[in-house]
Design an enzyme around this catalytic site. Structure first.
Site, PDB file in Angstrom:
ATOM      1  N   LYS A   1       0.792  -1.243   0.000  1.00  0.00           N
ATOM      2  CA  LYS A   1       0.000   0.000   0.000  1.00  0.00           C
ATOM      3  C   LYS A   1       0.821   1.289   0.000  1.00  0.00           C
ATOM      4  O   LYS A   1       0.341   2.354   0.370  1.00  0.00           O
ATOM      5  CB  LYS A   1      -1.014   0.063   1.169  1.00  0.00           C
ATOM      6  CG  LYS A   1      -1.843  -1.152   1.409  1.00  0.00           C
ATOM      7  CD  LYS A   1      -2.241  -1.902   0.185  1.00  0.00           C
ATOM      8  CE  LYS A   1      -3.311  -1.252  -0.653  1.00  0.00           C
ATOM      9  NZ  LYS A   1      -3.514  -2.073  -1.910  1.00  0.00           N
TER      10      LYS A   1
ATOM     11  N   HIS B   1       7.422  -7.514  -1.786  1.00  0.00           N
ATOM     12  CA  HIS B   1       7.072  -6.900  -0.496  1.00  0.00           C
ATOM     13  C   HIS B   1       7.926  -7.511   0.623  1.00  0.00           C
ATOM     14  O   HIS B   1       7.665  -7.275   1.798  1.00  0.00           O
ATOM     15  CB  HIS B   1       5.610  -7.175  -0.148  1.00  0.00           C
ATOM     16  CG  HIS B   1       4.605  -6.449  -0.978  1.00  0.00           C
ATOM     17  ND1 HIS B   1       4.764  -5.158  -1.383  1.00  0.00           N
ATOM     18  CD2 HIS B   1       3.387  -6.831  -1.435  1.00  0.00           C
ATOM     19  CE1 HIS B   1       3.685  -4.774  -2.075  1.00  0.00           C
ATOM     20  NE2 HIS B   1       2.849  -5.779  -2.121  1.00  0.00           N
TER      21      HIS B   1
ATOM     22  N   SER C   1      -5.039   2.751   3.956  1.00  0.00           N
ATOM     23  CA  SER C   1      -5.132   2.056   2.670  1.00  0.00           C
ATOM     24  C   SER C   1      -5.280   0.539   2.876  1.00  0.00           C
ATOM     25  O   SER C   1      -6.089  -0.113   2.216  1.00  0.00           O
ATOM     26  CB  SER C   1      -3.894   2.385   1.832  1.00  0.00           C
ATOM     27  OG  SER C   1      -4.028   1.904   0.523  1.00  0.00           O
TER      28      SER C   1
HETATM   29  P1  A3P Z   1      -5.152   4.628  -1.201  1.00  0.00           P
HETATM   30  O1  A3P Z   1      -5.809   3.375  -0.727  1.00  0.00           O
HETATM   31  O2  A3P Z   1      -4.737   5.513  -0.082  1.00  0.00           O
HETATM   32  O3  A3P Z   1      -5.948   5.362  -2.227  1.00  0.00           O
HETATM   33  P2  A3P Z   1      -0.038  -0.363  -3.557  1.00  0.00           P
HETATM   34  O4  A3P Z   1      -0.024  -0.250  -5.042  1.00  0.00           O
HETATM   35  O5  A3P Z   1       1.313  -0.428  -2.958  1.00  0.00           O
HETATM   36  O6  A3P Z   1      -0.932  -1.459  -3.121  1.00  0.00           O
HETATM   37  O7  A3P Z   1      -0.626   1.011  -2.986  1.00  0.00           O
HETATM   38  C1  A3P Z   1      -1.989   1.328  -3.174  1.00  0.00           C
HETATM   39  C2  A3P Z   1      -2.199   2.806  -2.949  1.00  0.00           C
HETATM   40  O8  A3P Z   1      -1.639   3.539  -4.067  1.00  0.00           O
HETATM   41  C3  A3P Z   1      -3.686   3.155  -2.913  1.00  0.00           C
HETATM   42  O9  A3P Z   1      -3.788   4.213  -1.954  1.00  0.00           O
HETATM   43  C4  A3P Z   1      -3.934   3.603  -4.340  1.00  0.00           C
HETATM   44  O10 A3P Z   1      -5.073   4.413  -4.506  1.00  0.00           O
HETATM   45  C5  A3P Z   1      -2.648   4.372  -4.625  1.00  0.00           C
HETATM   46  N1  A3P Z   1      -2.414   4.554  -6.077  1.00  0.00           N
HETATM   47  C6  A3P Z   1      -2.426   3.614  -7.038  1.00  0.00           C
HETATM   48  N2  A3P Z   1      -2.227   4.150  -8.248  1.00  0.00           N
HETATM   49  C7  A3P Z   1      -2.078   5.480  -8.059  1.00  0.00           C
HETATM   50  C8  A3P Z   1      -1.862   6.596  -8.948  1.00  0.00           C
HETATM   51  N3  A3P Z   1      -1.753   6.444 -10.253  1.00  0.00           N
HETATM   52  N4  A3P Z   1      -1.763   7.823  -8.391  1.00  0.00           N
HETATM   53  C9  A3P Z   1      -1.873   7.998  -7.058  1.00  0.00           C
HETATM   54  N5  A3P Z   1      -2.096   6.990  -6.181  1.00  0.00           N
HETATM   55  C10 A3P Z   1      -2.196   5.742  -6.678  1.00  0.00           C
END
Ligand code: A3P
Length: 287
Positions: free
Chosen positions: A42, A99, A129
């Site tokens: 996340k 991870h 998140s």
């Molecule tokens: P939120 O749940 O706070 O919105 P991961 O990819 O490591 O699982 O992280 C997920 C987080 O990255 C989520 O945060 C998601 O919305 C955010 N995220 C994914 N793509 C994104 C983008 N293009 N721009 C900004 N945030 C992004």
């Protein structure tokens, strides 16, 4: 949902196997040409997979729209990831994600010239998140409440272990060559500058126009519209998009809508205890 897998005191999603985690640590051969994205869950993994994918295709979105995101950058610690990486090379040198906490990472990496991009995010936003992700991901034990997620996170009894251990472990490599640290907050603030930084790190030269295309095609709205990135092609036994989305708000500071004052203070105290010895400029988010 079924039990988490446990390996060396760290929890993993149920579909991870001890056999593959061991193989990954002891036998997986990292190559000097590998590019590895390492994150605590996340922290912006998918965003940076999309950015690196697009840098490789000079901003053109044909590749990101034809291959699922988890195949473009397989998770090395999963059975499927190892299978994919043993097949023919991807679009360019191998690019994969992980991870894993540093102590479980492939030992061969430490004698290699492979490039690692480590992404960090304000852990308060990581908790939020994760809380929403636990509702969507069927392999994540859904938290009954935000406070339950908060408790588990601060105790480190979540998949991939404690954020503090993960971060301290990986930051110990911060002076190493071929190790780039990015933060989610800086990506939000200055995506252009960070895309340039990633290009430089990867040794790729893009024109201004190509960088603009990368930025446009890696935006949250573009990713939400890309079925190869938004998880809509995955069975709802794994990802149930009726419960939310994997690509959610994409902002900094959502913790302020979820933490109580007491939780925020307890968290700050823990952060102080665990991270005080590190240069605080490594953490450029609002505390
Ligand atoms: P939120 O749940 O706070 O919105 P991961 O990819 O490591 O699982 O992280 C997920 C987080 O990255 C989520 O945060 C998601 O919305 C955010 N995220 C994914 N793509 C994104 C983008 N293009 N721009 C900004 N945030 C992004």
């Amino acid at each position: 949902s079924s039990e988490y897998t446990e390996f060396e005191g760290i929890l993993f999603y149920p579909f991870y196997s001890v056999k593959n985690l061991k193989f990954c640590q002891e036998e997986f051969m990292v190559k000097d040409t590998d590019v590895i994205l390492v994150t605590y869950p996340k922290s912006g993994t998918h965003w940076v997979i999309e950015i690196v994918s697009l840098i490789r295709s000079k901003g053109d979105n044909t590749w990101v729209q034809s291959i699922p995101i988890w195949n473009r950058s397989p998770w090395i610690e999963t059975d499927q990831g190892q299978l994919l990486l043993s097949k023919k090379e991807q679009n360019g040198p191998r690019f994969y994600s992980s991870h894993l906490p540093i102590q479980l990472f492939p030992k061969s990496y430490f004698h290699s010239k492979a490039k690692i991009i480590y992404i960090m995010r304000n852990p308060k936003d990581v908790v939020v998140s994760l809380y929403y992700f636990s509702k969507v991901a069927k392999f994540f034990h859904t938290a009954e409440s935000f406070s339950q997620m908060f408790e588990k996170f601060t105790q480190g009894t979540v998949p991939f272990g404690s954020w503090f251990d993960h971060t301290c472990g990986w930051l110990s490599l911060r002076e190493k060559e071929n190790f780039l640290i990015l933060t989610y907050e800086e990506l939000l603030q200055d995506l252009w500058g960070n895309v340039e930084k990633i290009c430089h790190f990867l040794g790729t030269k893009l024109t201004e126009e190509e960088i603009n295309l990368v930025i446009k095609n890696a935006s949250l709205s573009a990713m939400k519209a890309n079925k190869m990135s938004n998880y809509s092609v995955v069975s709802d036994e794994f990802i149930d998009l009726s419960q939310g989305s994997v690509l959610r708000k994409g902002i900094a500071g959502d913790w302020k809508n979820h933490f109580t004052v007491a939780q925020s203070e307890a968290f700050d105290k823990l952060f102080q205890e665990r991270m005080a010895e590190l240069d605080q400029r490594l953490f450029p988010w609002e505390q």
